[in-house]
Design an enzyme around this catalytic site. Structure first.
Site, short mmCIF file in Angstrom:
data_model
loop_
_atom_site.label_atom_id
_atom_site.label_comp_id
_atom_site.label_asym_id
_atom_site.label_seq_id
_atom_site.Cartn_x
_atom_site.Cartn_y
_atom_site.Cartn_z
N GLU A 198 0.66 -1.25 0.03
CA GLU A 198 0.02 -0.23 0.00
C GLU A 198 0.62 1.17 0.09
O GLU A 198 0.52 2.47 -0.64
CB GLU A 198 -0.81 -0.01 1.09
CG GLU A 198 -1.96 0.91 1.08
CD GLU A 198 -1.52 2.34 1.94
OE1 GLU A 198 -2.26 3.12 1.98
OE2 GLU A 198 -0.42 2.46 2.55
N GLU A 199 1.98 1.29 0.85
CA GLU A 199 3.02 2.44 0.77
C GLU A 199 3.43 2.93 -0.40
O GLU A 199 4.07 3.90 -0.44
CB GLU A 199 3.93 2.18 2.10
CG GLU A 199 3.22 1.87 3.50
CD GLU A 199 2.33 3.30 4.08
OE1 GLU A 199 2.35 4.30 3.39
OE2 GLU A 199 1.91 2.76 5.21
#
Length: 342
Positions: A198-199
């Site tokens: 996600e990051e």
């Protein structure tokens, strides 16, 4: 404690294996099926009743961290960021390098050796290095190699008025909440997606949502909390202790207001503190999920975290408990036939 175990595990983008193992062990008794997709997402299904919608609930396993880029002749490690961090929070932080968690410290040229103009500018990542106490390049290479992940070395600590300090509360708080939510029974079918990467661009959620093809989705997150000194009250994105935060808009998503309103009103009706998140930059897995296939209605329920994307995030356990309660109330309130697409 589950949250302590999750936050102290290491799981940079693309290297979520340690976190994935903990979650699989925790949820296996509460779901009907667990799959790991090609990217590394956990897709866990908890079957509900016929005629009720399929609800995807996402929480990402990865945390911001670093990756070894090179090793110089003196044995110091140069690194790059894996996920967005403020360069200013890196200097002097203890870290763990590689699979064997070799202890190290992020170092920089001492202020006594800096030129006057250097002292006026925050140090950039490229000016920093990791010191593992090695005497030479060869010494370091016995323990570390290019591409190794680097995590903050930060213990889970309870302090103050029901607060906790830990790394990776974004988004191990969401992961822990989702695990607890799965322990209860619902009429809806829940597909829990513990996502990867996600990051660095919502990559896990992109493929997970396409595979799941849900009728509706919830994203459980850790989010910005700026209720601190020297920040105008009008700029507080969320407030610690005022409950989980519902998003209306961020840089990736415009959330359906009727969905957020329903979750908010259910929480208030049942005595659960809840707040709206002030629109701001940033985003979460909803940015990928809501544009999947022909589109998916999404809500994001987040736990406010001070000093997010650092070695010492701070959150309120009251907000964390409120997140779980608000989501469970909504799941149990969904009626037969609601949200199901033709």
């Amino acid at each position: 404690m589950l949250l302590k175990k999750l936050t102290e595990a290491c799981g940079m983008p693309g290297g979520e294996g340690e976190v994935r193992e903990i979650i699989q062990e925790e949820i296996k008794r509460y779901v009907d099926d667990i799959k790991i997709d090609r990217l590394g997402n956990i897709i866990a299904t908890k079957n509900g009743k016929p005629g009720f919608p399929k609800v995807m609930i996402a929480a990402h396993m990865d945390e911001v961290g670093m990756m070894v880029k090179s090793i110089d002749d003196s044995g110091f490690i140069k690194f790059t960021q894996a996920g967005g961090m403020d360069d200013r929070i890196l200097v002097s932080k203890p870290v763990l390098v590689g699979k064997n968690k070799i202890p190290g410290v992020i170092g920089a040229k001492a202020i006594h050796l800096q030129e006057p103009e250097e002292r006026e500018t925050p140090l950039k990542t490229k000016q920093l290095y990791i010191d593992i106490g090695a005497k030479s390049k060869e010494d370091t290479e016995k323990l570390v190699k290019r591409g190794d992940y680097v995590a903050f070395d930060s213990d889970y600590v309870e302090f103050g008025h029901n607060l906790v300090k830990a790394k990776a509360l974004d988004d191990r708080a969401g992961c822990a909440a989702l695990i607890e939510i799965l322990k209860h029974q619902y009429d809806v079918t829940i597909v829990a997606a513990f996502t990867v990467q996600e990051e660095i661009g919502l990559r896990g959620a992109t493929v997970a949502a396409y595979n799941i093809n849900p009728d509706i989705a919830l994203v459980l997150e850790g989010t910005l909390c700026s209720d601190v000194t020297n920040v105008p009250e009008a700029s507080f994105i969320t407030r610690l202790g005022e409950g989980p935060a519902l998003s209306l808009m961020d840089s990736r998503t415009l959330f359906p207001k009727n969905l957020a309103k329903r979750i908010y009103e259910l929480a208030v009706k049942n005595g659960v503190k809840i707040q709206y998140r002030l629109p701001s930059a940033g985003g979460n897995d909803a940015g990928a999920i809501h544009t999947t296939r022909e589109g998916v209605p999404c809500a994001a329920v987040s736990v406010p975290c001070r000093y997010i994307h650092s070695a010492s995030c701070v959150m309120s356990m009251d907000d964390f408990e409120g997140c779980k309660k608000a989501v469970k109330l909504f799941l149990k309130d969904i009626k037969e036939g609601e949200y199901i697409r033709e």
